[in-house]
Design a protein around this motif. Structure first.
Motif, PDB file in Angstrom:
ATOM      1  N   ALA A 144      37.079  32.930  44.956  1.00  0.00           N
ATOM      2  CA  ALA A 144      36.327  32.746  45.803  1.00  0.00           C
ATOM      3  C   ALA A 144      36.169  34.077  47.631  1.00  0.00           C
ATOM      4  O   ALA A 144      33.951  34.211  47.830  1.00  0.00           O
ATOM      5  N   PHE A 145      37.071  34.392  47.374  1.00  0.00           N
ATOM      6  CA  PHE A 145      36.798  35.312  48.564  1.00  0.00           C
ATOM      7  C   PHE A 145      35.552  36.160  48.366  1.00  0.00           C
ATOM      8  O   PHE A 145      35.058  36.885  48.498  1.00  0.00           O
ATOM      9  N   ILE A 146      36.224  36.890  46.280  1.00  0.00           N
ATOM     10  CA  ILE A 146      35.352  37.655  46.268  1.00  0.00           C
ATOM     11  C   ILE A 146      33.601  37.203  46.476  1.00  0.00           C
ATOM     12  O   ILE A 146      32.856  38.008  46.602  1.00  0.00           O
ATOM     13  N   ASP A 147      33.571  35.479  45.767  1.00  0.00           N
ATOM     14  CA  ASP A 147      32.306  35.170  45.821  1.00  0.00           C
ATOM     15  C   ASP A 147      31.066  35.447  47.129  1.00  0.00           C
ATOM     16  O   ASP A 147      29.928  35.787  47.551  1.00  0.00           O
ATOM     17  N   ALA A 148      32.222  34.994  48.426  1.00  0.00           N
ATOM     18  CA  ALA A 148      32.194  35.159  49.491  1.00  0.00           C
ATOM     19  C   ALA A 148      32.079  36.310  50.598  1.00  0.00           C
ATOM     20  O   ALA A 148      30.485  36.933  51.030  1.00  0.00           O
ATOM     21  N   ALA A 149      32.375  37.336  49.980  1.00  0.00           N
ATOM     22  CA  ALA A 149      32.578  38.718  50.703  1.00  0.00           C
ATOM     23  C   ALA A 149      30.788  39.623  49.959  1.00  0.00           C
ATOM     24  O   ALA A 149      30.506  40.445  50.350  1.00  0.00           O
ATOM     25  N   VAL A 190      36.004  40.644  38.803  1.00  0.00           N
ATOM     26  CA  VAL A 190      35.083  41.522  39.081  1.00  0.00           C
ATOM     27  C   VAL A 190      35.027  42.810  38.591  1.00  0.00           C
ATOM     28  O   VAL A 190      34.025  43.692  38.589  1.00  0.00           O
ATOM     29  N   ARG A 191      35.685  42.805  37.328  1.00  0.00           N
ATOM     30  CA  ARG A 191      35.196  43.782  36.219  1.00  0.00           C
ATOM     31  C   ARG A 191      34.015  43.628  35.687  1.00  0.00           C
ATOM     32  O   ARG A 191      33.006  44.418  35.055  1.00  0.00           O
ATOM     33  N   ALA A 192      34.244  42.058  36.084  1.00  0.00           N
ATOM     34  CA  ALA A 192      32.739  41.695  34.947  1.00  0.00           C
ATOM     35  C   ALA A 192      31.138  42.187  36.066  1.00  0.00           C
ATOM     36  O   ALA A 192      29.913  40.885  35.484  1.00  0.00           O
ATOM     37  N   LEU A 193      32.187  41.586  37.471  1.00  0.00           N
ATOM     38  CA  LEU A 193      30.308  41.464  38.209  1.00  0.00           C
ATOM     39  C   LEU A 193      28.924  43.072  37.471  1.00  0.00           C
ATOM     40  O   LEU A 193      29.258  43.642  37.488  1.00  0.00           O
ATOM     41  N   ASP A 194      28.159  42.305  37.572  1.00  0.00           N
ATOM     42  CA  ASP A 194      27.140  42.992  37.319  1.00  0.00           C
ATOM     43  C   ASP A 194      26.549  43.426  38.478  1.00  0.00           C
ATOM     44  O   ASP A 194      26.435  43.326  39.954  1.00  0.00           O
ATOM     45  N   GLY A 195      25.941  44.809  38.555  1.00  0.00           N
ATOM     46  CA  GLY A 195      25.637  45.837  39.880  1.00  0.00           C
ATOM     47  C   GLY A 195      26.592  46.248  40.871  1.00  0.00           C
ATOM     48  O   GLY A 195      27.253  46.660  41.566  1.00  0.00           O
ATOM     49  N   ALA A 196      28.208  46.569  39.802  1.00  0.00           N
ATOM     50  CA  ALA A 196      28.944  46.884  40.895  1.00  0.00           C
ATOM     51  C   ALA A 196      30.430  48.189  39.993  1.00  0.00           C
ATOM     52  O   ALA A 196      29.629  48.125  38.714  1.00  0.00           O
ATOM     53  N   HIS A 197      30.467  48.912  40.685  1.00  0.00           N
ATOM     54  CA  HIS A 197      31.693  50.377  40.100  1.00  0.00           C
ATOM     55  C   HIS A 197      33.002  49.897  40.726  1.00  0.00           C
ATOM     56  O   HIS A 197      32.880  49.423  42.076  1.00  0.00           O
ATOM     57  N   VAL A 198      33.810  49.430  39.410  1.00  0.00           N
ATOM     58  CA  VAL A 198      35.660  48.673  39.717  1.00  0.00           C
ATOM     59  C   VAL A 198      36.153  50.257  39.944  1.00  0.00           C
ATOM     60  O   VAL A 198      36.330  50.668  38.840  1.00  0.00           O
TER      61      VAL A 198
END
Length: 214
Positions: A144-149, A190-198
């Motif tokens: 939920a924090f990732i989705d909010a941030a 988080v590793r599947a987020l679109d538009g992200a470098h992890v």
């Protein structure tokens, strides 16, 4: 490998001059029994705060009970005219952080404090405005924090998830407790987020950096 890592960390810490405000903040956090970043991680926080400075940035967000220490590292890198927002429901923690920032010479206008549960107020903050969000939250709140941030970050901004890998226990498939399962699922998410470098780093209990692509 672990011995080499400890040797390098000890070398960095022994060759770094710690200013009094940082030392006070670390002592204050220890008195409360709060988890805090080590000096290596602190230097990375400052570097990322400086590297993500860009025109139009509102500033950074620190969501951690140890806002006094984490906030100092962030403020060292933030550009003049930007603001650090500290979110924590414990007013006592924020009172100590205010004193620490004042001792370090930062104007009260550089920092705002929101004494609330992070997930209750993050949705009210401006989207696409912040260059850095540091979060130290429970494994159960990670997703939920990732989705909010994530919507709060500007392109090129960085989300820092402190202690998100639970000292590597996420890799132990025999661990089925709620915290480990939640942390593992958040790591997958988080590793599947679109538009992200992890990037996942062996700092603290596992530091995850998520950069929003420009």
């Amino acid at each position: 490998m672990s011995n080499a890592f400890e040797f390098l960390r000890n070398y960095v810490e022994s060759t770094t001059e710690i200013d009094p405000a940082l030392a006070t903040a670390r002592e204050d956090a220890a008195e409360f029994g709060l988890p805090v970043p080590d000096e290596v991680t602190g230097q990375l926080i400052t570097t990322l705060a400086a590297a993500t400075n860009s025109e139009g940035s509102t500033g950074a967000i620190a969501i951690t009970p140890a806002a006094g220490l984490v906030g100092l590292y962030i403020l060292r890198g933030l550009a003049d005219g930007t603001t650090l927002t500290c979110i924590d429901p414990e007013t006592e923690h924020q009172r100590h952080a205010k004193a620490i920032f004042r001792e370090a010479g930062y104007s009260p206008s550089r920092v705002r404090f929101l004494p609330s549960r992070p997930l209750d107020v993050m949705g009210r903050l401006a989207f696409d405005s912040y260059q850095l969000v540091f979060g130290q939250v429970s494994p159960m709140d990670l997703r939920a924090f990732i989705d909010a941030a994530w919507p709060l970050l500007r392109p090129g901004g960085v989300l820092m998830l402190a202690d998100a890998l639970l000292d590597g226990t996420v890799s132990d498939e025999t661990r089925k407790d709620r915290d480990t399962v939640a942390a593992r699922e958040a790591d997958d998410y988080v590793r599947a987020l679109d538009g992200a470098h992890v990037a996942r780093l062996p700092l603290g209990a596992g530091l995850t950096l998520v950069t929003k692509k420009t």
